[in-house]
Design a protein around this motif. Sequence first.
Motif, PDB file in Angstrom:
ATOM      1  N   LEU A 473      16.091  36.187 -11.041  1.00  0.00           N
ATOM      2  CA  LEU A 473      16.323  37.211  -9.779  1.00  0.00           C
ATOM      3  C   LEU A 473      15.601  36.814  -8.742  1.00  0.00           C
ATOM      4  N   ASN A 474      16.755  37.143  -7.762  1.00  0.00           N
ATOM      5  CA  ASN A 474      16.006  36.928  -6.444  1.00  0.00           C
ATOM      6  C   ASN A 474      16.186  38.267  -6.344  1.00  0.00           C
ATOM      7  N   ILE A 475      14.425  38.846  -5.226  1.00  0.00           N
ATOM      8  CA  ILE A 475      14.773  40.369  -5.152  1.00  0.00           C
ATOM      9  C   ILE A 475      14.427  40.841  -3.113  1.00  0.00           C
ATOM     10  N   ARG A 476      15.722  41.668  -3.011  1.00  0.00           N
ATOM     11  CA  ARG A 476      15.487  41.577  -1.734  1.00  0.00           C
ATOM     12  C   ARG A 476      15.545  43.111  -1.061  1.00  0.00           C
ATOM     13  N   VAL A 477      14.603  43.325  -0.055  1.00  0.00           N
ATOM     14  CA  VAL A 477      14.091  44.676   0.325  1.00  0.00           C
ATOM     15  C   VAL A 477      14.482  44.497   1.842  1.00  0.00           C
ATOM     16  N   ASP A 478      15.289  44.916   2.959  1.00  0.00           N
ATOM     17  CA  ASP A 478      15.214  44.552   4.243  1.00  0.00           C
ATOM     18  C   ASP A 478      15.309  45.979   4.413  1.00  0.00           C
ATOM     19  N   LYS A 479      14.481  46.815   5.272  1.00  0.00           N
ATOM     20  CA  LYS A 479      14.791  48.413   5.733  1.00  0.00           C
ATOM     21  C   LYS A 479      15.451  47.698   6.922  1.00  0.00           C
ATOM     22  N   ALA A 480      14.804  46.684   7.969  1.00  0.00           N
ATOM     23  CA  ALA A 480      15.078  46.253   9.324  1.00  0.00           C
ATOM     24  C   ALA A 480      17.058  45.872   9.184  1.00  0.00           C
ATOM     25  N   MET A 481      17.502  45.295   8.623  1.00  0.00           N
ATOM     26  CA  MET A 481      18.934  44.976   8.826  1.00  0.00           C
ATOM     27  C   MET A 481      19.598  46.143   9.936  1.00  0.00           C
ATOM     28  N   PRO A 482      19.278  47.326   9.623  1.00  0.00           N
ATOM     29  CA  PRO A 482      20.398  47.766   9.983  1.00  0.00           C
ATOM     30  C   PRO A 482      20.076  48.009  11.679  1.00  0.00           C
ATOM     31  N   TYR A 483      18.666  48.087  12.596  1.00  0.00           N
ATOM     32  CA  TYR A 483      18.328  47.465  13.530  1.00  0.00           C
ATOM     33  C   TYR A 483      18.680  45.538  14.012  1.00  0.00           C
ATOM     34  N   ILE A 484      18.614  45.572  13.277  1.00  0.00           N
ATOM     35  CA  ILE A 484      18.627  43.697  13.609  1.00  0.00           C
ATOM     36  C   ILE A 484      20.779  43.781  13.364  1.00  0.00           C
ATOM     37  N   TRP A 485      21.515  44.253  13.112  1.00  0.00           N
ATOM     38  CA  TRP A 485      22.793  44.840  13.429  1.00  0.00           C
ATOM     39  C   TRP A 485      22.978  45.431  14.380  1.00  0.00           C
ATOM     40  N   VAL A 486      22.920  46.244  14.469  1.00  0.00           N
ATOM     41  CA  VAL A 486      23.209  47.553  16.015  1.00  0.00           C
ATOM     42  C   VAL A 486      22.455  46.528  17.338  1.00  0.00           C
ATOM     43  N   GLY A 487      21.515  45.827  17.526  1.00  0.00           N
ATOM     44  CA  GLY A 487      20.923  44.645  18.165  1.00  0.00           C
ATOM     45  C   GLY A 487      21.835  44.005  18.647  1.00  0.00           C
ATOM     46  N   SER A 488      22.595  43.005  17.249  1.00  0.00           N
ATOM     47  CA  SER A 488      23.800  41.857  17.150  1.00  0.00           C
ATOM     48  C   SER A 488      24.649  42.530  17.620  1.00  0.00           C
ATOM     49  N   ALA A 489      24.962  43.542  18.021  1.00  0.00           N
ATOM     50  CA  ALA A 489      26.462  44.488  18.036  1.00  0.00           C
ATOM     51  C   ALA A 489      26.508  45.638  19.662  1.00  0.00           C
ATOM     52  N   ILE A 490      24.625  45.197  20.261  1.00  0.00           N
ATOM     53  CA  ILE A 490      24.863  45.603  21.501  1.00  0.00           C
ATOM     54  C   ILE A 490      24.590  44.516  22.759  1.00  0.00           C
ATOM     55  N   PHE A 491      24.078  43.637  21.635  1.00  0.00           N
ATOM     56  CA  PHE A 491      24.228  41.978  22.406  1.00  0.00           C
ATOM     57  C   PHE A 491      26.105  41.388  22.649  1.00  0.00           C
ATOM     58  N   MET A 492      26.539  42.576  21.679  1.00  0.00           N
ATOM     59  CA  MET A 492      27.833  41.167  22.193  1.00  0.00           C
ATOM     60  C   MET A 492      28.441  42.401  23.094  1.00  0.00           C
ATOM     61  N   ILE A 493      28.378  43.436  22.929  1.00  0.00           N
ATOM     62  CA  ILE A 493      29.247  44.578  23.957  1.00  0.00           C
ATOM     63  C   ILE A 493      28.445  43.839  25.644  1.00  0.00           C
ATOM     64  N   GLY A 494      27.449  43.573  25.479  1.00  0.00           N
ATOM     65  CA  GLY A 494      26.769  42.623  26.629  1.00  0.00           C
ATOM     66  C   GLY A 494      27.893  41.442  26.820  1.00  0.00           C
ATOM     67  N   VAL A 495      27.983  40.664  26.472  1.00  0.00           N
ATOM     68  CA  VAL A 495      28.693  39.911  26.828  1.00  0.00           C
ATOM     69  C   VAL A 495      30.347  39.947  26.951  1.00  0.00           C
ATOM     70  N   ILE A 496      30.419  40.864  25.976  1.00  0.00           N
ATOM     71  CA  ILE A 496      31.884  41.331  26.428  1.00  0.00           C
ATOM     72  C   ILE A 496      32.042  41.433  27.847  1.00  0.00           C
ATOM     73  N   MET A 497      31.520  42.346  28.414  1.00  0.00           N
ATOM     74  CA  MET A 497      31.091  43.229  29.832  1.00  0.00           C
ATOM     75  C   MET A 497      30.969  41.736  30.684  1.00  0.00           C
ATOM     76  N   GLY A 498      30.393  40.933  30.400  1.00  0.00           N
ATOM     77  CA  GLY A 498      29.913  40.533  31.674  1.00  0.00           C
ATOM     78  C   GLY A 498      30.556  39.523  31.971  1.00  0.00           C
ATOM     79  N   PHE A 499      31.304  39.051  30.705  1.00  0.00           N
ATOM     80  CA  PHE A 499      32.973  38.040  30.355  1.00  0.00           C
ATOM     81  C   PHE A 499      34.019  38.035  31.187  1.00  0.00           C
TER      82      PHE A 499
END
Length: 555
Positions: A473-499
């Motif tokens: 079994l591959n055991i995974r715990v990643d409590k930081a993943m929501p922050y990574i997703w939020v950061g990625s979403a904010i990054f894309m918003i910035g890309v769209i704004m500038g593009f």
Amino acid sequence: MFYNTKCDCGHQNPTGTTLCESCGNPLIDIDGRDILEMRYDGMARRSQKSNPSILDKVWNFFSSVKIAVWIIFFTVIASAVGTIFPQENTFLDMDPAQYYSENYGTLGTIYHVLGFSHTFNSWWFITLLFMIGTSLVICSLDRVLPLYRALSKQQIRKHLNFLTRQKVTLTADLPAGTDEAAWTSKLGTILRKKSYRIHKDKDGKALLAEKYRFSRWGPYINHIGLIIFLIGVLMRSIPGWHMDQYMGILEGETKQIPHTSYFIKNEKFTLELYDEKDLPESIKEKGQVVPKTYETQAVLYHCSANCEDSDKEPVLEEVHKSSILVNHPLDYKGLQAYQFDYKSTPLLISVRPTLSNPATGESYGSFDLPMNNPKDSYQAGPYKLTLKGYFPEFGLEKGQPISLSNEPKAPAFIFSITGPGLAANGEPYMYFPRQIDKESFSQDTINGAISQKLKLAVGSMEGVQFANYTTYLNIRVDKAMPYIWVGSAIFMIGVIMGFYWQHRRIWIRIDNGKLTLGGHTNKNWFGLRNEVAAALKKNDLEVSPKSLDTGGNQG
């Protein structure tokens, strides 16, 4: 180099300012009609401070784009090196040093010794990520604050030198008798219909038209997203926030998940194979066995006491039960267990032997004997069995007992038995739960005289727990993943704004019937020229878009 910070208009500007904060007049004496550098509207940045202190020098170091590029370059190289060979966290029951040496030779040994086998968890890689984050924060603050000050305090009537050195510019004479304020007001109405925000000075003969200012914040929104993303990545190093490990669990075995208070049990493993008639001829010829599905019936327990004490039985409470298939993990409060692999391993898990008198058949008692982590001692009636040695896969080397592996393929236990009829300091007894192939290894032969008094054996198969498979079994715990997703979403918003949007500004001023116009955008100059030309045409001033290029003049 900045020659003078005091403008001809009398305004004293901070060191590092290239365009006067008040009128926009260039403060650097450049010959010719060079186009103005409009980043941050010429405002001074902290990194341009004169006589910098130690703190300022640190600030200047991290505010440098060149330094940021070099840090990113080294991080990319380190990431590439970390992917040359598999990382240690992907191993299943393997010694890393031996693995790299056997599979990759000298290069693999060097790779492991230098610590590249755990690159992404190393202190130096985390330091590089921290430096990137620091650079993003300081670069952003060093530029966004001057830009905010410049855009929030824009002067409507700009200096003529400012207007004529824009990339889009025009000087023209208005027809005689033109009401200059009315002409300016009408142009403002035309541009307002094009989504521009209009600002006019008190006499109505100067105008600033602006739209899509928010797009200027796009790069800094990107930076915020990246910073949150990096924080999420760095949070994975917090104990309990991230885990990506592999566990092998025998059928019927219960194992503690490392670094947690949870235990997981492989209650049953089910394997379904493809029927031979469904396989292609190429696989049939090789005699390969192809699994169709494999499934682990798993039970998750939470340990409330004795979790780390090997001498005591842990107190477990069942909290979740689930079937684990490929791509269908067990999921409980952020802890996930993925089906990774399996192995056919007919191994003993535990036995329940009975201590008896071989001559009379009298039974003294039974006890549960696990093949992994056996207890230090057991009690069978009046007799105490103290464990002196345990060999999961028994073997001999130069007459001495050894274990050939850590898997209980041929387990052997050495007990010291004390009780009635035995020596006060105990007598040795060797117990083999499974039959040893060699005749010389029979229990009676090895144990000698004590075998005439005592016998340790399993009475029936009901006392034997056997495992046909090991599930991985591959055991995974990643409590930081929501922050990574939020950061990625904010990054894309910035890309769209500038593009998709461009900050466009048009300045005009009329002095004694003479119109001077300057326009600026961060991209799509062709669109801005066409927009200005169309607005002027509607206001009875015919110009071609090409004449609005720098140096264009309509008189």
